[in-house]
Motif scaffolding. Structure first.
Motif, mmCIF file in Angstrom:
data_model
loop_
_atom_site.group_PDB
_atom_site.id
_atom_site.type_symbol
_atom_site.label_atom_id
_atom_site.label_comp_id
_atom_site.label_asym_id
_atom_site.label_seq_id
_atom_site.Cartn_x
_atom_site.Cartn_y
_atom_site.Cartn_z
ATOM 1 N N GLY A 24 65.082 51.187 -52.330
ATOM 2 C CA GLY A 24 64.792 50.102 -53.244
ATOM 3 C C GLY A 24 65.553 50.232 -54.530
ATOM 4 O O GLY A 24 66.469 51.061 -54.641
ATOM 5 N N PRO A 25 65.170 49.420 -55.494
ATOM 6 C CA PRO A 25 65.950 49.309 -56.722
ATOM 7 C C PRO A 25 65.581 50.339 -57.778
ATOM 8 O O PRO A 25 66.001 50.217 -58.910
ATOM 9 C CB PRO A 25 65.588 47.902 -57.209
ATOM 10 C CG PRO A 25 64.183 47.703 -56.715
ATOM 11 C CD PRO A 25 64.062 48.469 -55.443
ATOM 12 N N HIS A 26 64.765 51.312 -57.417
ATOM 13 C CA HIS A 26 64.432 52.342 -58.406
ATOM 14 C C HIS A 26 64.384 53.707 -57.727
ATOM 15 O O HIS A 26 64.227 53.790 -56.510
ATOM 16 C CB HIS A 26 63.119 52.024 -59.129
ATOM 17 C CG HIS A 26 61.944 51.813 -58.193
ATOM 18 N ND1 HIS A 26 61.439 52.801 -57.401
ATOM 19 C CD2 HIS A 26 61.195 50.700 -57.938
ATOM 20 C CE1 HIS A 26 60.411 52.322 -56.716
ATOM 21 N NE2 HIS A 26 60.255 51.046 -57.014
ATOM 22 N N PRO A 27 64.511 54.775 -58.500
ATOM 23 C CA PRO A 27 64.495 56.108 -57.896
ATOM 24 C C PRO A 27 63.153 56.377 -57.217
ATOM 25 O O PRO A 27 62.121 55.993 -57.747
ATOM 26 C CB PRO A 27 64.671 57.056 -59.092
ATOM 27 C CG PRO A 27 65.043 56.208 -60.243
ATOM 28 C CD PRO A 27 64.610 54.823 -59.966
ATOM 29 N N MET A 28 63.190 57.009 -56.058
ATOM 30 C CA MET A 28 61.959 57.269 -55.297
ATOM 31 C C MET A 28 61.964 58.672 -54.768
ATOM 32 O O MET A 28 63.023 59.249 -54.532
ATOM 33 C CB MET A 28 61.923 56.362 -54.072
ATOM 34 C CG MET A 28 61.452 54.994 -54.369
ATOM 35 S SD MET A 28 61.449 54.080 -52.853
ATOM 36 C CE MET A 28 62.241 52.620 -53.421
ATOM 37 N N GLU A 29 60.797 59.174 -54.531
ATOM 38 C CA GLU A 29 60.687 60.501 -53.960
ATOM 39 C C GLU A 29 59.498 60.520 -53.016
ATOM 40 O O GLU A 29 58.417 60.032 -53.371
ATOM 41 C CB GLU A 29 60.480 61.514 -55.091
ATOM 42 C CG GLU A 29 60.650 62.937 -54.649
ATOM 43 C CD GLU A 29 60.518 63.919 -55.817
ATOM 44 O OE1 GLU A 29 60.552 63.478 -56.993
ATOM 45 O OE2 GLU A 29 60.360 65.109 -55.531
ATOM 46 N N LYS A 30 59.711 61.100 -51.829
ATOM 47 C CA LYS A 30 58.619 61.166 -50.866
ATOM 48 C C LYS A 30 57.781 62.419 -51.110
ATOM 49 O O LYS A 30 58.301 63.534 -51.085
ATOM 50 C CB LYS A 30 59.186 61.189 -49.445
ATOM 51 C CG LYS A 30 58.109 61.235 -48.382
ATOM 52 C CD LYS A 30 58.704 61.142 -47.003
ATOM 53 C CE LYS A 30 57.625 61.437 -45.976
ATOM 54 N NZ LYS A 30 57.999 61.066 -44.628
ATOM 55 N N LYS A 31 56.490 62.213 -51.357
ATOM 56 C CA LYS A 31 55.559 63.332 -51.534
ATOM 57 C C LYS A 31 54.297 63.006 -50.756
ATOM 58 O O LYS A 31 53.235 62.752 -51.330
ATOM 59 C CB LYS A 31 55.212 63.517 -53.021
ATOM 60 C CG LYS A 31 56.323 64.136 -53.854
ATOM 61 C CD LYS A 31 55.819 64.393 -55.270
ATOM 62 C CE LYS A 31 56.852 65.042 -56.145
ATOM 63 N NZ LYS A 31 57.129 66.436 -55.761
#
Ligand code: HEC
Ligand code: HEC
Ligand code: HEC
Ligand code: HEC
Ligand code: HEC
Length: 344
Positions: A139-146
């Motif tokens: 998507g259009p923003h930084p993401m992190e899977k937790k």
């Protein structure tokens, strides 16, 4: 025309995302930890459903609540703000504490967007300014899977300290694999975004409604609390019996929590054949008095109504258990039972 361009643009974005294999930062303001963050409303431009659910929840009112304003002496007690308007629930060293034990430390209050209370960033912004969640996304923003952190009760326990302690204490009970999220955030399969153009690029996912309500919890835990009349008798001008309450919920007390007004009220009503209440008894179940129903507890309330001229017409007994507030204006029904009365 506009639609065609939208299609081309979104196609291009997808291709770019697939090529880079990671997320872009088209919206740097979303991960700003200052007045530059436009507030949760901005998240709601894309995550429309989640935003609407959250906006209707008590989390969104945790700062503007009149009770909170008054009890903090007009926001003077800074200690109180850490849970009611936090910057983030991630610890300063970035711990998402996948361990079961409990990290009890103060959370830093925000200085901006106070009226949003426990906002989207509170639960989703990591210390390295990523928006973390249970899935891996694009998507259009930084993401992190937790995933582990988001699926575990510990996340809620960062602020619901007493309830989480009860929960850990009762970890030996059966059915304990239910998390806070299982009961308080009902499962939904849907797209995580409804805003254009992003919703075109994504499929539905297993998600959770952001209602955080006890009503949805009650629906999700059918039979969690059972009322029953036993030992009923009607003789010597007296109707008596015992009301039993069984808290089948293995996870926390009823009521639970440590702040605000925490009362559950039990009413036992004697009714006539028109369904009108002719006599009534009540019992308060309070956190403050330590009379709350502990997980798996069964409690008996013996009662007796004297029969006189006015209640000869008594036909039925009714017991109602509800959560209420200080002014008794809001009532949430938790359980109810009725029983006919035998003739003397
Ligand atoms: C950042 C701190 C924080 C976190 C994390 C948090 N809560 Fe809360 N929660 C609050 C505060 C503060 C309130 C009180 C809001 C009010 O009533 O004004 C609240 C209220 C609630 C209520 C309503 C209580 C009532 O009196 O009816 C429920 C239910 C709830 N939270 C569930 C959850 C669940 C489930 C999670 C985890 C997914 C969670 N909360 C995570 C701070 C938090
Ligand atoms: C311009 C649109 C847009 C805005 C604004 C936006 N998001 Fe997103 N967000 C997305 C898209 C697209 C995804 C990926 C969805 C998918 O993978 O299904 C996403 C994914 C996420 C995820 C990851 C979910 C997961 O587990 O995969 C989180 C968390 C999230 N957003 C939180 C936020 C928060 C918090 C805000 C506001 C600070 C915000 N978003 C603002 C478009 C947006
Ligand atoms: C088995 C389902 C279940 C689980 C698991 C569960 N709850 Fe609840 N919760 C309920 C029900 C049902 C109620 C309503 C009864 C009440 O008000 O006490 C409730 C009430 C609450 C309330 C108070 C709302 C109110 O009206 O008083 C809070 C706060 C809360 N839960 C937080 C949590 C937290 C935090 C966790 C995880 C540590 C959790 N719950 C786990 C079912 C559950
Ligand atoms: C009190 C903490 C809390 C707040 C406040 C909160 N979230 Fe979440 N959010 C969660 C948890 C926990 C999950 C993971 C639920 C699961 O899938 O088990 C989640 C999941 C998500 C996801 C992934 C999709 C899903 O449904 O699992 C997105 C996207 C998201 N949140 C966006 C937002 C946005 C936007 C806001 C503000 C409008 C917000 N969240 C507010 C705790 C919170
Ligand atoms: C550790 C986190 C935390 C801190 C610190 C905290 N609260 Fe809360 N507060 C909560 C949670 C969680 C709830 C939801 C009810 C519950 O579980 O007790 C809540 C609910 C409340 C409510 C009920 C809200 C309503 O609208 O009915 C009031 C009032 C309140 N808090 C006042 C305070 C005051 C005053 C302080 C400082 C002395 C304070 N809180 C500090 C977490 C916190």
């Amino acid at each position: 025309m506009a639609n065609k361009y939208l299609g081309i643009t979104s196609g291009l974005i997808v291709t770019m995302l697939l090529l880079t294999g990671c997320t872009m930062n088209l919206h740097p303001e979303l991960v700003k930890r200052s007045e530059e963050f436009p507030g949760s409303k901005k998240c709601g431009e894309c995550h429309i459903d989640i935003y609407n659910e959250w906006a209707g929840s008590l989390h969104a009112k945790s700062y503007v609540s009149e009770e909170f304003r008054v009890s903090t002496n007009d926001y003077e007690f800074k200690f109180c703000l850490g849970c009611h308007v936090p910057e983030t629930i991630f610890t300063p060293d970035g711990t998402d504490a996948s361990q079961a034990e409990f990290v009890e430390e103060e959370k830093k209050p925000r200085t901006h967007n106070l009226e949003d209370g426990v906002d989207c960033q509170s639960c989703h912004l990591t210390v390295d300014c990523m928006l973390a969640g249970p899935h891996s996304g694009m998507g259009p923003h930084p993401m992190e899977k937790k995933e582990e952190f988001y699926r575990r009760s510990y996340l809620c326990g960062r602020c619901h300290v007493e309830t989480f302690k009860e929960y850990l204490m009762n970890a030996h009970n059966n059915d304990h694999d239910k998390t806070c999220q299982d009961c308080h955030m009902p499962a939904v399969k849907r797209k995580l975004i409804q805003g254009e153009p992003w919703q075109r690029l994504h499929r539905r996912k297993e998600g959770k409604a952001h209602t955080f309500s006890s009503l949805s919890a009650i629906k999700n835990s059918d039979g969690f609390i059972v009322l029953s009349f036993t030992e009923l008798s009607n003789k010597n001008n007296q109707i008596k019996g015992v009301l039993e309450i069984q808290n089948n919920m293995p996870n926390h007390s009823i009521p639970t929590g440590s702040y605000g007004y925490r009362e559950v009220l039990l009413l036992i009503n004697l009714k006539n054949s028109f369904g009108e209440t002719i006599k009534s008894k009540h019992e308060s179940i309070f956190v403050e008095m330590d009379t709350q129903l502990k997980p798996m507890e069964k409690r008996k309330y013996p009662f007796a109504f004297d029969i006189d001229g006015t209640n000869k017409a008594a036909k039925e007994l009714e017991a109602i258990l509800f959560r209420t507030d200080f002014n008794r204006t809001n009532k949430t029904l938790l359980a109810k039972v009725e029983s006919k009365i035998g003739t003397p």
